[in-house]
Write a protein that holds these residues in place. Structure first.
Motif, short mmCIF file in Angstrom:
data_model
loop_
_atom_site.label_atom_id
_atom_site.label_comp_id
_atom_site.label_asym_id
_atom_site.label_seq_id
_atom_site.Cartn_x
_atom_site.Cartn_y
_atom_site.Cartn_z
N TYR A 36 0.83 -1.20 0.00
CA TYR A 36 0.00 0.00 0.00
C TYR A 36 0.87 1.26 0.00
N GLU A 37 1.88 1.28 0.87
CA GLU A 37 2.76 2.45 0.95
C GLU A 37 3.50 2.67 -0.36
N VAL A 40 1.04 4.09 -3.01
CA VAL A 40 0.77 5.52 -2.76
C VAL A 40 1.97 6.37 -3.18
N ASN A 43 2.41 6.34 -6.98
CA ASN A 43 1.31 7.04 -7.64
C ASN A 43 1.63 8.52 -7.88
N THR A 49 -3.15 4.06 -9.91
CA THR A 49 -4.51 3.82 -9.43
C THR A 49 -5.13 5.12 -8.94
N THR A 52 -6.52 5.29 -3.37
CA THR A 52 -5.42 5.41 -2.40
C THR A 52 -5.90 5.53 -0.95
N GLU A 53 -7.18 5.73 -0.73
CA GLU A 53 -7.72 5.80 0.63
C GLU A 53 -7.65 4.40 1.23
N PHE A 57 -8.70 1.04 -0.68
CA PHE A 57 -7.59 0.22 -1.19
C PHE A 57 -7.76 -1.22 -0.72
#
Length: 239
Positions: A36-37, A40, A43, A49, A52-53, A57
């Motif tokens: 996830y990190e 983000v 990005n 994508t 990103t919330e 996600f």
């Protein structure tokens, strides 16, 4: 909400268990967090994508990716077939048009004995994924730059895979044309779709007649937090 809160994924173990009869172990949860990190961060320079919330996600990238292969999850005993034997019979997977790595990366994290090829025609995305894999400690996935129709003509990729994954790639007939030449006889293609209509299924049936494929099943479901309509279309390579 501070940056730490923004960057922390929810664990959602109860919802994993309730919806997929499975939940990540601590190591897998940490890999999801690092993924996830990285997404983000990536990005900011790449169009990976719009999602990103953290909760979105989790649902639309992690949960959705794994819902498509729920029958292969190691503790999913809802399937009529033995989950261990199902996993053993699926050894090589290809994620066609992987983009930021979905669904291939979450699947590689969860099924470490599955060899996953992440295929995309955009060099920047492949370059990004090449930095992600070692950072996450994923040793069972490789990247591949190219178009599926070109790759399928190469001897070591043609009819070489047990499982093909296609998410946000295009119309269902196009997905079938991309996937079926890459599958072994008996292999399975998973088409991740939003809505699904009778007209789409008719069009797909017509398209796969000469490709040696058949629609094995269509599963309709709703996403667990936003209640969005989703479908997974499963194509079997029969000849």
């Amino acid at each position: 909400m501070n940056q730490t809160e923004i960057m922390m994924l929810p664990e959602m173990n109860d919802l994993w268990q309730k919806t997929l009869n499975w939940q990540p172990d601590e190591s897998q949860q940490q890999q999801f967090q690092r993924l996830y990190e990285l997404i983000v961060e990536g990005n900011r320079s790449l169009n990976l994508t719009r999602i990103t919330e953290p909760m979105e996600f989790w649902e639309k990238h992690l949960w959705d990716s794994l819902r498509g292969i729920a029958r292969l999850l190691p503790t999913n005993h809802n399937s009529a077939e033995n989950p261990e034997s199902a996993t053993e019979s699926v050894q090589k997977a290809i994620d066609i048009g992987t983009g930021g790595g979905f669904p291939g990366l979450p699947i590689a994290i969860v099924l470490p004995h599955l060899s996953v090829t992440l295929l995309d025609s955009t060099r920047k995305k492949i370059t990004f994924l090449e930095t992600v894999l070692p950072y996450l400690g994923i040793e069972n996935a490789v990247t591949l730059l190219g178009r599926s129709d070109e790759i399928a003509r190469q001897p070591h990729h043609k009819q070489a895979y047990d499982l093909a994954l296609l998410r946000a790639v295009g119309a269902a007939p196009l997905c079938a044309k991309c996937a079926l030449p890459l599958l072994k006889n008996g292999g399975l293609a998973v088409l991740y779709r939003g809505n699904w209509t009778v007209e789409e299924e008719t069009e797909l049936q017509r398209a796969i007649e000469h490709l040696g494929g058949t629609v094995e099943s269509v599963e309709a479901f709703t996403t667990p937090t936003s209640q969005g309509a989703r479908h997974c279309v499963y194509l079997r390579k029969v000849e």
